[in-house]
Enzyme design. Structure first.
Site, PDB file in Angstrom:
ATOM      1  CG  ASP A   1       0.683  -0.185   7.397  1.00 48.59           C
ATOM      2  OD1 ASP A   1       0.684  -0.320   8.994  1.00 48.59           O
ATOM      3  OD2 ASP A   1       0.525   0.466   6.654  1.00 48.59           O
TER       4      ASP A   1
ATOM      5  CG  HIS B   1       2.522   2.143   9.742  1.00 48.37           C
ATOM      6  ND1 HIS B   1       1.473   2.314   9.028  1.00 48.37           N
ATOM      7  CD2 HIS B   1       2.465   3.233  11.008  1.00 48.37           C
ATOM      8  CE1 HIS B   1       0.405   3.683   9.359  1.00 48.37           C
ATOM      9  NE2 HIS B   1       1.250   4.651   9.949  1.00 48.37           N
TER      10      HIS B   1
ATOM     11  CB  SER C   1       0.702   7.672  10.071  1.00 43.27           C
ATOM     12  OG  SER C   1      -0.418   6.415  10.150  1.00 43.27           O
TER      13      SER C   1
END
Length: 323
Positions: A268, A297, A134
């Site tokens: 996502d 995610h 991320s």
């Protein structure tokens, strides 16, 4: 430590947790393998987490990496500054005035925090396999850009939030909350922090009860996140992500294309599939992959082992050539 003891230490699959001050802020480091790098360690896996930057979330992922490479390479994860509750009597910040001046909890402070950690703990001759998740992927691109002399063998970008975060479906929902109303959450967070640890753990299990294959390792780190200022620091960093993660850094990506592997989620909401198609079109020679397995995610909740196995297959040949 003699040679036989050293080898035994590397082959133990038990994690070691260490707290230290980095940039004046308490920092948790989770380590599989050696606690200190030595000359025989040619490669270090270093995990740069998402937000919240709690290293305990990655325990299963790290353990799988470590074991699948037969314990040859240390696997470390470094927390984000201020996202892990330090043990007593350690304070969150070493010097409150310096911390306020340097903004270590902000996005730029977190990037600098990782650069300082690497310079302090990783010998320059050690090759790095950087694994970002991320916002950790954005941090990795900044690390590579700011210190181009680092020996980065590979950088693996898992569910990368490296552009247009506020315009993503989840960003549109979270931007006003994080940027304008996050202070409203501080009182309930404070009240939650007063609950007994066992009750907090039961509440977290109930909240995550819809995930059938929940990794139980994530429960205790989540309990820690609800203590003290950790959640507030994570939200503050999140607000800066919404404001600062705007255009994709094509220059840094293009200059390091041979080192980078990107893995996008098919569902996502932080990084929609359109971003995958856009980067493939803009940089057609890059290694961009789209998830075919339905991983979320926050893959650490239930797919840490599976994602680690994929990572091993992607880079096994590169590591075998290196070592």
């Amino acid at each position: 430590m003699d040679e036989m003891e050293s080898i035994a230490t590397d082959q133990r699959d038990d994690p070691h947790t260490h707290f230290d001050y980095c940039c004046g802020v308490a920092t948790e480091v989770l380590k599989f393998g050696s606690l200190h790098l030595r000359s025989e360690h040619k490669v270090l896996f270093l995990i740069i987490p998402g937000n919240p930057g709690v290293v305990g979330f990655y325990k299963t992922f790290m353990q799988t990496l470590h074991s699948m490479f037969e314990y040859r390479h240390p696997v470390w994860a470094v927390s984000h500054a201020g996202h892990c509750q330090p043990p007593a009597p350690m304070d969150m910040v070493e010097d409150a005035d310096s911390a306020a001046e340097g903004d270590p909890f902000g996005l730029n402070g977190q990037i600098q925090h990782k650069l300082v950690f690497i310079r302090k703990h990783v010998p320059r001759e050690t090759s790095l396999v950087l694994v970002g998740h991320s916002i950790g992927c954005y941090i990795i691109l900044e690390i590579i850009k700011r210190d181009p002399e680092l020996k980065v063998l590979k950088a693996l970008m898992l569910f990368p939030t490296i552009e247009r975060m506020a315009l993503s479906p989840q960003g549109k929902l979270m931007t006003p909350l994080l940027c304008n109303f996050r202070f409203i959450a501080y009182l309930p967070l404070f009240l939650l922090s007063l609950l007994p640890e066992g009750l907090k753990a039961r509440l977290i299990r109930a909240a995550l009860g819809s995930i059938p294959s929940l990794d139980q390792f994530v429960v205790q780190p989540t309990v820690g996140l609800l203590s003290g200022d950790c959640a507030a620091n994570a939200m503050y960093m999140g607000a800066q992500e919404m404001r600062k993660v705007l255009e994709r850094d094509n220059t840094t990506i293009r200059n390091n294309l041979d080192k980078l592997i990107f893995y996008y989620g098919a569902t996502d909401h932080w990084c929609p599939v359109q971003y995958y198609h856009d980067i493939k079109q803009d940089l057609p020679n890059g290694d961009f992959r789209l998830c075919e397995h339905g991983y979320r995610h926050a893959f650490v909740l239930d797919a840490g082992q599976e994602v680690a196995k994929m990572v091993v297959e992607w880079i096994r040949r590169d590591l075998d050539m290196k070592t």
